[in-house]
Design a protein around this motif. Structure first.
Motif, PDB file in Angstrom:
ATOM      1  N   GLY A 140      -4.478   6.493  -1.396  1.00 14.47           N
ATOM      2  CA  GLY A 140      -3.317   6.148  -2.501  1.00 14.47           C
ATOM      3  C   GLY A 140      -3.841   4.949  -3.235  1.00 14.47           C
ATOM      4  O   GLY A 140      -4.884   4.578  -3.829  1.00 14.47           O
TER       5      GLY A 140
ATOM      6  N   ILE B  58       3.260   9.282  -7.322  1.00 14.19           N
ATOM      7  CA  ILE B  58       1.737   9.486  -7.383  1.00 14.19           C
ATOM      8  C   ILE B  58       1.832  11.180  -7.263  1.00 14.19           C
ATOM      9  O   ILE B  58       2.426  11.657  -6.121  1.00 14.19           O
ATOM     10  CB  ILE B  58       1.080   8.777  -6.197  1.00 14.19           C
ATOM     11  CG1 ILE B  58       1.062   7.349  -6.357  1.00 14.19           C
ATOM     12  CG2 ILE B  58      -0.314   9.293  -6.266  1.00 14.19           C
ATOM     13  CD1 ILE B  58       0.457   6.637  -5.185  1.00 14.19           C
TER      14      ILE B  58
ATOM     15  N   SER C 136       0.827  -1.090   0.213  1.00 15.65           N
ATOM     16  CA  SER C 136      -0.082  -0.052   0.106  1.00 15.65           C
ATOM     17  C   SER C 136       0.915   1.135   0.023  1.00 15.65           C
ATOM     18  O   SER C 136       1.694   1.514   0.841  1.00 15.65           O
ATOM     19  CB  SER C 136      -0.775   0.053   1.349  1.00 15.65           C
ATOM     20  OG  SER C 136      -1.668  -1.250   1.330  1.00 15.65           O
ATOM     21  N   PHE C 137       0.864   1.981  -0.939  1.00 15.45           N
ATOM     22  CA  PHE C 137       1.384   3.413  -1.306  1.00 15.45           C
ATOM     23  C   PHE C 137       0.469   4.536  -0.638  1.00 15.45           C
ATOM     24  O   PHE C 137      -0.435   4.876  -1.645  1.00 15.45           O
ATOM     25  CB  PHE C 137       1.997   3.635  -2.616  1.00 15.45           C
ATOM     26  CG  PHE C 137       2.888   2.579  -2.949  1.00 15.45           C
ATOM     27  CD1 PHE C 137       4.339   2.633  -2.585  1.00 15.45           C
ATOM     28  CD2 PHE C 137       2.650   1.318  -3.813  1.00 15.45           C
ATOM     29  CE1 PHE C 137       5.231   1.305  -2.996  1.00 15.45           C
ATOM     30  CE2 PHE C 137       3.359   0.369  -4.274  1.00 15.45           C
ATOM     31  CZ  PHE C 137       4.808   0.292  -3.761  1.00 15.45           C
ATOM     32  N   VAL C 138       0.629   4.834   0.353  1.00 11.72           N
ATOM     33  CA  VAL C 138      -0.149   5.825   1.024  1.00 11.72           C
ATOM     34  C   VAL C 138       0.236   7.251   1.124  1.00 11.72           C
ATOM     35  O   VAL C 138       1.203   7.617   1.457  1.00 11.72           O
ATOM     36  CB  VAL C 138      -0.601   5.346   2.700  1.00 11.72           C
ATOM     37  CG1 VAL C 138      -1.604   6.701   3.150  1.00 11.72           C
ATOM     38  CG2 VAL C 138      -1.045   4.083   2.757  1.00 11.72           C
ATOM     39  N   THR C 139      -0.430   8.018   0.169  1.00 10.78           N
ATOM     40  CA  THR C 139      -0.068   9.392   0.027  1.00 10.78           C
ATOM     41  C   THR C 139      -0.004  10.424   1.137  1.00 10.78           C
ATOM     42  O   THR C 139      -1.132  10.157   1.997  1.00 10.78           O
ATOM     43  CB  THR C 139      -0.592  10.062  -1.221  1.00 10.78           C
ATOM     44  OG1 THR C 139      -1.997  10.116  -1.072  1.00 10.78           O
ATOM     45  CG2 THR C 139      -0.291   9.139  -2.530  1.00 10.78           C
ATOM     46  N   ARG C 140       0.656  11.380   1.335  1.00 12.89           N
ATOM     47  CA  ARG C 140       0.600  12.686   2.145  1.00 12.89           C
ATOM     48  C   ARG C 140      -0.538  13.696   1.585  1.00 12.89           C
ATOM     49  O   ARG C 140      -0.294  14.108   0.486  1.00 12.89           O
ATOM     50  CB  ARG C 140       1.690  13.105   2.677  1.00 12.89           C
ATOM     51  CG  ARG C 140       2.362  12.026   3.536  1.00 12.89           C
ATOM     52  CD  ARG C 140       3.534  12.651   4.320  1.00 12.89           C
ATOM     53  NE  ARG C 140       4.269  11.906   5.185  1.00 12.89           N
ATOM     54  CZ  ARG C 140       5.348  12.066   5.735  1.00 12.89           C
ATOM     55  NH1 ARG C 140       5.809  13.300   5.735  1.00 12.89           N
ATOM     56  NH2 ARG C 140       5.946  11.140   6.559  1.00 12.89           N
ATOM     57  N   ARG C 141      -1.524  14.051   2.261  1.00  8.33           N
ATOM     58  CA  ARG C 141      -2.411  15.006   1.645  1.00  8.33           C
ATOM     59  C   ARG C 141      -1.733  16.354   1.361  1.00  8.33           C
ATOM     60  O   ARG C 141      -2.292  17.152   0.447  1.00  8.33           O
ATOM     61  CB  ARG C 141      -3.527  15.218   2.784  1.00  8.33           C
ATOM     62  CG  ARG C 141      -4.352  13.952   3.074  1.00  8.33           C
ATOM     63  CD  ARG C 141      -5.431  14.319   4.103  1.00  8.33           C
ATOM     64  NE  ARG C 141      -6.154  13.110   4.457  1.00  8.33           N
ATOM     65  CZ  ARG C 141      -7.205  12.842   5.224  1.00  8.33           C
ATOM     66  NH1 ARG C 141      -7.927  14.234   5.661  1.00  8.33           N
ATOM     67  NH2 ARG C 141      -7.999  11.867   5.235  1.00  8.33           N
TER      68      ARG C 141
ATOM     69  N   LEU D 170      -4.784  12.712  -8.218  1.00  5.59           N
ATOM     70  CA  LEU D 170      -5.406  11.413  -7.655  1.00  5.59           C
ATOM     71  C   LEU D 170      -6.856  11.912  -7.157  1.00  5.59           C
ATOM     72  O   LEU D 170      -7.800  11.506  -7.486  1.00  5.59           O
ATOM     73  CB  LEU D 170      -4.634  10.953  -6.728  1.00  5.59           C
ATOM     74  CG  LEU D 170      -5.279   9.781  -5.889  1.00  5.59           C
ATOM     75  CD1 LEU D 170      -5.600   8.605  -6.913  1.00  5.59           C
ATOM     76  CD2 LEU D 170      -4.374   9.367  -4.786  1.00  5.59           C
TER      77      LEU D 170
ATOM     78  N   ARG E  50      -0.670  13.726  -5.867  1.00  3.89           N
ATOM     79  CA  ARG E  50      -1.732  13.658  -4.928  1.00  3.89           C
ATOM     80  C   ARG E  50      -2.990  14.513  -5.371  1.00  3.89           C
ATOM     81  O   ARG E  50      -3.989  14.224  -5.507  1.00  3.89           O
ATOM     82  CB  ARG E  50      -1.314  14.116  -3.598  1.00  3.89           C
ATOM     83  CG  ARG E  50      -2.259  14.317  -2.389  1.00  3.89           C
ATOM     84  CD  ARG E  50      -2.954  12.988  -2.047  1.00  3.89           C
ATOM     85  NE  ARG E  50      -4.147  13.024  -1.213  1.00  3.89           N
ATOM     86  CZ  ARG E  50      -4.800  12.320  -0.533  1.00  3.89           C
ATOM     87  NH1 ARG E  50      -4.556  10.985  -0.633  1.00  3.89           N
ATOM     88  NH2 ARG E  50      -5.858  12.601   0.098  1.00  3.89           N
TER      89      ARG E  50
ATOM     90  N   ASN F  53       4.159  12.395  -4.481  1.00  2.00           N
ATOM     91  CA  ASN F  53       4.766  11.427  -3.288  1.00  2.00           C
ATOM     92  C   ASN F  53       5.471  10.244  -4.175  1.00  2.00           C
ATOM     93  O   ASN F  53       5.014   9.782  -5.331  1.00  2.00           O
ATOM     94  CB  ASN F  53       3.584  10.636  -2.966  1.00  2.00           C
ATOM     95  CG  ASN F  53       2.708  11.741  -1.810  1.00  2.00           C
ATOM     96  OD1 ASN F  53       2.900  11.471  -0.836  1.00  2.00           O
ATOM     97  ND2 ASN F  53       2.169  12.648  -2.379  1.00  2.00           N
TER      98      ASN F  53
END
Length: 494
Positions: free
Chosen positions: A412, A397, A19-24, A402, A399, A29
């Motif tokens: 993400g 990514i 899981s590639f979790v982006t920062r808001r 997205l 953000r 990212n």
């Protein structure tokens, strides 16, 4: 942030769900994930016997959006809940059944079903894996059943909105797919909870057990009334159809979460440049030699003819050696494949992947140190003939893009990698070996012992300047995967 869940997918496949979790607040990212496979020399897996083409045949990667996170009770609560989005889509379709409204109606059904599945699964895992006292567990299971029943009831009340002449039977079938899928998940997770409660063998859980049994019976009756297939204990043919239909419905529901990632070879222009340089070096050598000996011996002489032939032979070798050298340089600095991550044909990021065999001297110290801790036999540290395969991913990514491309809040993407190990089994011995031992009474017994090979995997994850490492030990034999252990606790993973 990067999270990885590793499990046995089937008898011959490992699954890495990254899981590639982006920062808001961060527009761009960038993530990297390295998987170091330490392969026993007995498997005879190296760059001569196991090519990149074979590796990419054995590995399957799917990229999908992380399902939006909701508590089960929140799916049908609030003005901006998935239920209200779905209701708006139903009303728009019933009033104006255009292609655009039909597509939005189908999309919202898929998202509602996927969110319900994800929320129900997470809640079930929490109940089964948490340390809850009996009274608390009774209360939590009661809430779970009530929340899931509410989700199904609210979804089913929407049928009245589209039960109008403007909605065709084929369009109505999208609603039915969502209903059957959500019903499948209701039975699946309630039966899991029932099994968990029964295995605890705790009389204090009788209220929860009775509640789950009643909910399962009620849902089965609903399925029978609506013609949905149900599992039966002694009906293998019917159960086969149940599994097939559920698999098709799951793919249908998840289809809008999976992203379009058309892959192509990376570093093509640089590769052609290097190969052109190799050809130029070889031609330069042949030309210089030809000019020199032409001046020395003149044209149309035997020595000049012999030197000319030899120079062209050496030229071809120089060309091939240069090609090999530059190919190696490319392989170490570029990826094998690259792709654009697309949502509705709009680019929101990039994905790159590469595979190489790495010499022991090129393994980072922290990776090497983690590999050789918690060894089964101390002598493992003296073995230097392991082959090391490195699979690396790089994900970028945007953000902002997205967020613009999906109406739901998403964190993400997930990259689900399945690695099939069948190619690694070819040189393995029989899965069991016969051993002799002396019994306490002095007689000799023959016993069969499992013969296992151990593949060690170190995952190296990097994001925003931070790096984390984790290690897994995979026990395999010719029959497939036996167990996978995370080396933090040495407990088998399911």
């Amino acid at each position: 942030m990067i999270e990885v869940n590793t499990r046995i997918h089937d008898k011959y496949s490992l699954e890495f769900k990254t899981s590639f979790v982006t920062r808001r607040k961060k527009k761009d990212n960038d993530f990297s994930a390295f998987m170091w496979f330490f392969l026993p020399n007995a498997l005879d897996i190296n760059k001569e016997t196991y090519s990149k083409t074979q590796f990419y045949q054995d590995i399957k990667s799917n990229i999908r959006l992380i399902t939006p996170k909701y508590l089960l009770r929140d799916i049908v609560a609030g003005d901006d809940s998935p239920l209200e989005r779905l209701r708006d889509a139903f009303k728009a379709l019933a009033s104006t059944p255009t292609h655009t409204n039909t597509r939005e109606y189908e999309y919202q059904i898929k998202m509602f079903s996927a969110i319900t599945h994800s929320s129900a699964r997470d809640a079930c895992d929490y109940l089964c894996n948490g340390r809850h006292l009996s009274d608390e567990l009774n209360m939590l299971i009661k809430g779970y059943v009530a929340d899931y029943t509410s989700v199904l009831r609210e979804y089913r009340t929407l049928h009245a909105i589209i039960a109008v002449p403007t909605v065709t039977d084929s369009t109505m079938s999208f609603y039915t797919y969502g209903d059957e899928y959500a019903s499948n998940m209701m039975l699946h997770y309630c039966v899991d909870l029932l099994d968990y409660a029964l295995r605890k063998n705790d009389d204090n859980l009788k209220p929860a057990i009775s509640l789950l049994q009643d909910a399962i019976r009620a849902e089965k009756n609903y399925r029978i009334q609506h013609g949905y297939l149900c599992n039966q204990e002694n009906d293998p043919n019917g159960n086969r159809d149940v599994i097939f239909r559920h698999r098709v419905l799951k793919k249908y529901v998840d289809s809008d979460l999976f992203l379009n990632v058309p892959r192509k070879k990376d570093g093509v222009l640089v590769e052609q440049l290097y190969l052109g340089i190799a050809a130029g070096l070889a031609m330069m050598f042949a030309t210089v030699v030809s000019f020199h000996f032409q001046q020395e011996y003149g044209n149309f002489t035997l020595p000049f003819f012999i030197v000319l032939v030899l120079s062209y032979m050496i030229k071809d070798r120089i060309k091939e050696l240069s090609r090999y050298y530059f190919a190696h340089r490319i392989g170490s600095k570029f990826f094998d494949n690259k792709a654009e991550i697309l949502i509705k044909e709009q680019k929101i990021g990039t994905f790159k992947e590469g595979m190489d065999f790495i010499s022991r001297s090129n393994i980072p110290d922290d990776v090497r140190r983690l590999r050789y801790t918690k060894r089964l036999v101390e002598a493992e540290n003296r073995l230097k003939d392991e082959k090391v395969l490195l699979y690396r991913m790089n994900v970028h990514i945007n953000r902002e893009k997205l967020v613009k491309m999906t109406p739901y809040e998403t964190m993400g993407i997930n990259d689900i990698v399945r690695f099939n190990i069948i190619s690694l089994l070819k040189k393995m011995d029989n899965p069991t070996v016969e051993q002799k031992m002396m019994r306490p009474d002095g007689s000799v017994a023959q016993i069969m012992c499992d013969k296992l090979y151990y593949i060690n995997i170190v995952l190296q994850l990097s994001f925003d300047g931070a790096t984390s490492l984790s290690r897994f030990r995979v026990a395999v034999n010719r029959n497939g995967i036996d167990q996978i252990y995370k080396l933090d606790d040495e407990k088998p993973m399911t």
